[in-house]
Design a protein around this motif. Sequence first.
Motif, PDB file in Angstrom:
ATOM      1  N   SER A 216       0.779  -1.243   0.000  1.00 45.15           N
ATOM      2  CA  SER A 216       0.000   0.000   0.000  1.00 45.15           C
ATOM      3  C   SER A 216       0.810   1.292   0.000  1.00 45.15           C
ATOM      4  CB  SER A 216      -0.932   0.016   1.210  1.00 45.15           C
ATOM      5  OG  SER A 216      -0.193  -0.083   2.415  1.00 45.15           O
ATOM      6  N   MET A 217       2.116   1.249   0.237  1.00 43.53           N
ATOM      7  CA  MET A 217       2.854   2.496   0.453  1.00 43.53           C
ATOM      8  C   MET A 217       2.791   3.435  -0.755  1.00 43.53           C
ATOM      9  SD  MET A 217       4.667   4.363   2.550  1.00 43.53           S
ATOM     10  CE  MET A 217       5.785   3.577   3.724  1.00 43.53           C
ATOM     11  N   ALA A 218       3.126   2.958  -1.946  1.00 43.15           N
ATOM     12  CA  ALA A 218       3.145   3.843  -3.108  1.00 43.15           C
ATOM     13  C   ALA A 218       1.747   4.384  -3.413  1.00 43.15           C
ATOM     14  CB  ALA A 218       3.710   3.113  -4.326  1.00 43.15           C
ATOM     15  N   ALA A 219       0.717   3.548  -3.265  1.00 39.35           N
ATOM     16  CA  ALA A 219      -0.652   3.999  -3.505  1.00 39.35           C
ATOM     17  C   ALA A 219      -1.055   5.061  -2.488  1.00 39.35           C
ATOM     18  CB  ALA A 219      -1.615   2.817  -3.445  1.00 39.35           C
ATOM     19  N   LEU A 220      -0.651   4.878  -1.233  1.00 41.50           N
ATOM     20  CA  LEU A 220      -0.950   5.869  -0.201  1.00 41.50           C
ATOM     21  C   LEU A 220      -0.256   7.192  -0.505  1.00 41.50           C
ATOM     22  CD1 LEU A 220      -1.951   6.890   2.527  1.00 41.50           C
ATOM     23  CD2 LEU A 220      -0.027   5.685   3.600  1.00 41.50           C
ATOM     24  N   GLU A 221       1.003   7.130  -0.899  1.00 40.93           N
ATOM     25  CA  GLU A 221       1.730   8.365  -1.218  1.00 40.93           C
ATOM     26  C   GLU A 221       1.076   9.095  -2.382  1.00 40.93           C
ATOM     27  OE1 GLU A 221       6.232   7.012   0.126  1.00 40.93           O
ATOM     28  OE2 GLU A 221       5.430   6.361  -1.799  1.00 40.93           O
ATOM     29  N   SER A 222       0.631   8.336  -3.381  1.00 36.70           N
ATOM     30  CA  SER A 222      -0.067   8.941  -4.514  1.00 36.70           C
ATOM     31  C   SER A 222      -1.400   9.546  -4.078  1.00 36.70           C
ATOM     32  CB  SER A 222      -0.292   7.884  -5.595  1.00 36.70           C
ATOM     33  OG  SER A 222      -0.931   8.448  -6.720  1.00 36.70           O
ATOM     34  N   ALA A 223      -2.112   8.859  -3.188  1.00 39.83           N
ATOM     35  CA  ALA A 223      -3.385   9.371  -2.675  1.00 39.83           C
ATOM     36  C   ALA A 223      -3.180  10.671  -1.903  1.00 39.83           C
ATOM     37  CB  ALA A 223      -4.049   8.330  -1.780  1.00 39.83           C
ATOM     38  N   LEU A 224      -2.099  10.753  -1.162  1.00 43.35           N
ATOM     39  CA  LEU A 224      -1.792  11.990  -0.421  1.00 43.35           C
ATOM     40  C   LEU A 224      -1.541  13.136  -1.392  1.00 43.35           C
ATOM     41  CD1 LEU A 224      -0.988  13.839   1.870  1.00 43.35           C
ATOM     42  CD2 LEU A 224       1.151  12.550   2.118  1.00 43.35           C
ATOM     43  N   HIS A 225      -0.736  12.886  -2.399  1.00 45.35           N
ATOM     44  CA  HIS A 225      -0.467  13.920  -3.394  1.00 45.35           C
ATOM     45  C   HIS A 225      -1.764  14.370  -4.062  1.00 45.35           C
ATOM     46  CE1 HIS A 225       1.898  16.174  -6.295  1.00 45.35           C
ATOM     47  NE2 HIS A 225       1.232  15.591  -7.269  1.00 45.35           N
ATOM     48  N   ARG A 226      -2.637  13.422  -4.368  1.00 42.93           N
ATOM     49  CA  ARG A 226      -3.912  13.722  -5.015  1.00 42.93           C
ATOM     50  C   ARG A 226      -4.829  14.517  -4.079  1.00 42.93           C
ATOM     51  NH1 ARG A 226      -5.494  14.234 -10.163  1.00 42.93           N
ATOM     52  NH2 ARG A 226      -7.246  12.936 -10.809  1.00 42.93           N
ATOM     53  N   THR A 227      -4.784  14.234  -2.799  1.00 38.33           N
ATOM     54  CA  THR A 227      -5.602  14.956  -1.821  1.00 38.33           C
ATOM     55  C   THR A 227      -5.187  16.420  -1.752  1.00 38.33           C
ATOM     56  OG1 THR A 227      -5.887  12.929  -0.530  1.00 38.33           O
ATOM     57  CG2 THR A 227      -6.362  15.009   0.589  1.00 38.33           C
ATOM     58  N   VAL A 228      -3.885  16.670  -1.827  1.00 34.22           N
ATOM     59  CA  VAL A 228      -3.398  18.060  -1.840  1.00 34.22           C
ATOM     60  C   VAL A 228      -3.910  18.772  -3.092  1.00 34.22           C
ATOM     61  CG1 VAL A 228      -1.334  19.506  -1.973  1.00 34.22           C
ATOM     62  CG2 VAL A 228      -1.370  17.517  -0.451  1.00 34.22           C
ATOM     63  N   GLU A 229      -3.893  18.089  -4.232  1.00 31.02           N
ATOM     64  CA  GLU A 229      -4.426  18.688  -5.462  1.00 31.02           C
ATOM     65  C   GLU A 229      -5.919  18.969  -5.331  1.00 31.02           C
ATOM     66  OE1 GLU A 229      -1.588  16.938  -9.017  1.00 31.02           O
ATOM     67  OE2 GLU A 229      -3.331  15.762  -8.409  1.00 31.02           O
ATOM     68  N   LEU A 230      -6.650  18.045  -4.697  1.00 31.06           N
ATOM     69  CA  LEU A 230      -8.105  18.181  -4.554  1.00 31.06           C
ATOM     70  C   LEU A 230      -8.476  19.406  -3.736  1.00 31.06           C
ATOM     71  CD1 LEU A 230     -10.924  16.846  -5.005  1.00 31.06           C
ATOM     72  CD2 LEU A 230     -10.546  15.607  -2.864  1.00 31.06           C
ATOM     73  N   TYR A 231      -7.604  19.798  -2.828  1.00 33.40           N
ATOM     74  CA  TYR A 231      -7.903  20.922  -1.933  1.00 33.40           C
ATOM     75  C   TYR A 231      -8.311  22.174  -2.717  1.00 33.40           C
ATOM     76  CZ  TYR A 231      -7.537  24.095   2.030  1.00 33.40           C
ATOM     77  OH  TYR A 231      -7.818  25.000   3.019  1.00 33.40           O
ATOM     78  N   ASP A 232      -7.730  22.378  -3.876  1.00 26.38           N
ATOM     79  CA  ASP A 232      -7.986  23.598  -4.652  1.00 26.38           C
ATOM     80  C   ASP A 232      -9.079  23.421  -5.703  1.00 26.38           C
ATOM     81  OD1 ASP A 232      -5.996  25.159  -3.348  1.00 26.38           O
ATOM     82  OD2 ASP A 232      -4.454  24.137  -4.519  1.00 26.38           O
TER      83      ASP A 232
END
Length: 370
Positions: free
Chosen positions: A143-159
Motif C-alpha cells: 500500500s505504500m506507493a498507492a498511499l503516497e499517490s493518494a496523499l499527493h492527489r488529496t493536496v491537489e483536490l484541496y484547490d
Amino acid sequence: MNPVRNFPFTHEMIAALDPLDAVATLQRLPELNQRSDVRGVLGLLQGILPKLGLVERWDFPVAAAAMRDIGFFLGSLKRHGHEPVEVVPGLEPILLALARTTQLPPRETLLHVTVWNPSAEGLERRYTCCRDEVHLLESVRISMAALESALHRTVELYDVPLDSTLFAPMCEDIADQLRKMVDSIVYAYRNISPRTFMQELRPYYEPIRVGGQSYLGPGAVEMPLFVLEHVLWGSRSEHQGYKDFKETYVPYVLPQFRAVYGRFSGQPSLLDRVLDEAGASELLTENHRRGLKSLDRIFEVLLRFRAPHVKLAEQAYLAEREAHAVGSGGYAPGMLDELLALTREARLRLAPVSRAPAVGEEPLWTRNAR
C-alpha cells in the motif's frame, strides 16, 4: 531528485542499489541474531561501514540505500541490549551524514526496511529468520506507493471547487488508492501471528540514540496516512493527543510530506473548505451532491482500514501486555482507538450538509417554517 511524483519508480530505484556491497553480508545477519552473536553482528557491520568522506559525496538514493543496510544492524544491536553508536567506533558521524543527505532520521525507518528493501529472495534484508517478517514487510509494500499517490492527489483536490465536475472523480481516485490500505491490513491479519510479532519481531524496533537524541524504530505508524488525514480533516483539530501524535511522526516521513504537513497546519482542512462551500450555497447542485458522496467514500475506506487495524493491534498487545506498553512506532495502542473515533467524528460532519435541498427542491428553512 524529487522522490514524490513517481513513487514506485523511486522505491524500486533505491531498492536496487547496493552501495556498500552488502547483499551477502546481510544474508548472514538473521542467523547471527538468532544466536544472539553480538560479536558476529559487530564484525559484519564493521566490514561494510563506508568512509565518512565517501558518504558525504553521496546523493539521496545512494544515501538512502546505505542507511537501509546499516540500519538492519542498528536494530539488531539494540535488540541485544547495546546502543549502536556506543559500541561501533566511527558510526555516529556516518549516520548523521546520511541523515543530512536524505533529510530523514539518522537510522532506518519504515521506508528503508520495506519499499527501499528489495523483496526478491536472496536480496531482501531482514533482522530475523522468521517468515512472519517477510509478510510484515510485504504488508507495507502493498500500500505504500498507492498511499503516497493518494496523499499527493488529496493536496491537489484541496484547490478544486466542490461543484466542479473534477471533484467527484478525484475523490473516487483517492478512495481507490486508499483501498490498498485495506488490502494491506487484511494481508497482515491473515499472515502475521500477533504473538510472533511481539516475541520475535517487535524487539528489533526499539529506539536508539544518535547525536544525543532518541529516534524511534520502524513502525507502520510512519506511513504518511496521518499526513493525508491532516489535509483531509485534521489540520485544525484541537485534540491534544492527536496533535502530539502527528508531531511525533512528522520527522519520519519524506521531507516533501513534512512540507505538506506544515503548509496545512492550523489552516482549514479539505473537509472544512468543502463544508464552507456547501453551506454558502442555498441549494445544492448535482455536482455538489456527487462531490459530497464521493468525499464520504474516502472516509468510508479510511474507516474500513482503521477498524481492523485497531483489532489487530489489540490482539498483538494482549498477547504480550506486560512486555510492551507502546507499539513498535513508540505510541500507545489506545491511540488507534482515538484515531478511529476522530475519523468517525469527521465523517459525521458531512451528514447534515448532504441532507441540504438540491436544485428544484424546497429549501429546508421554508419547510421548517410551516
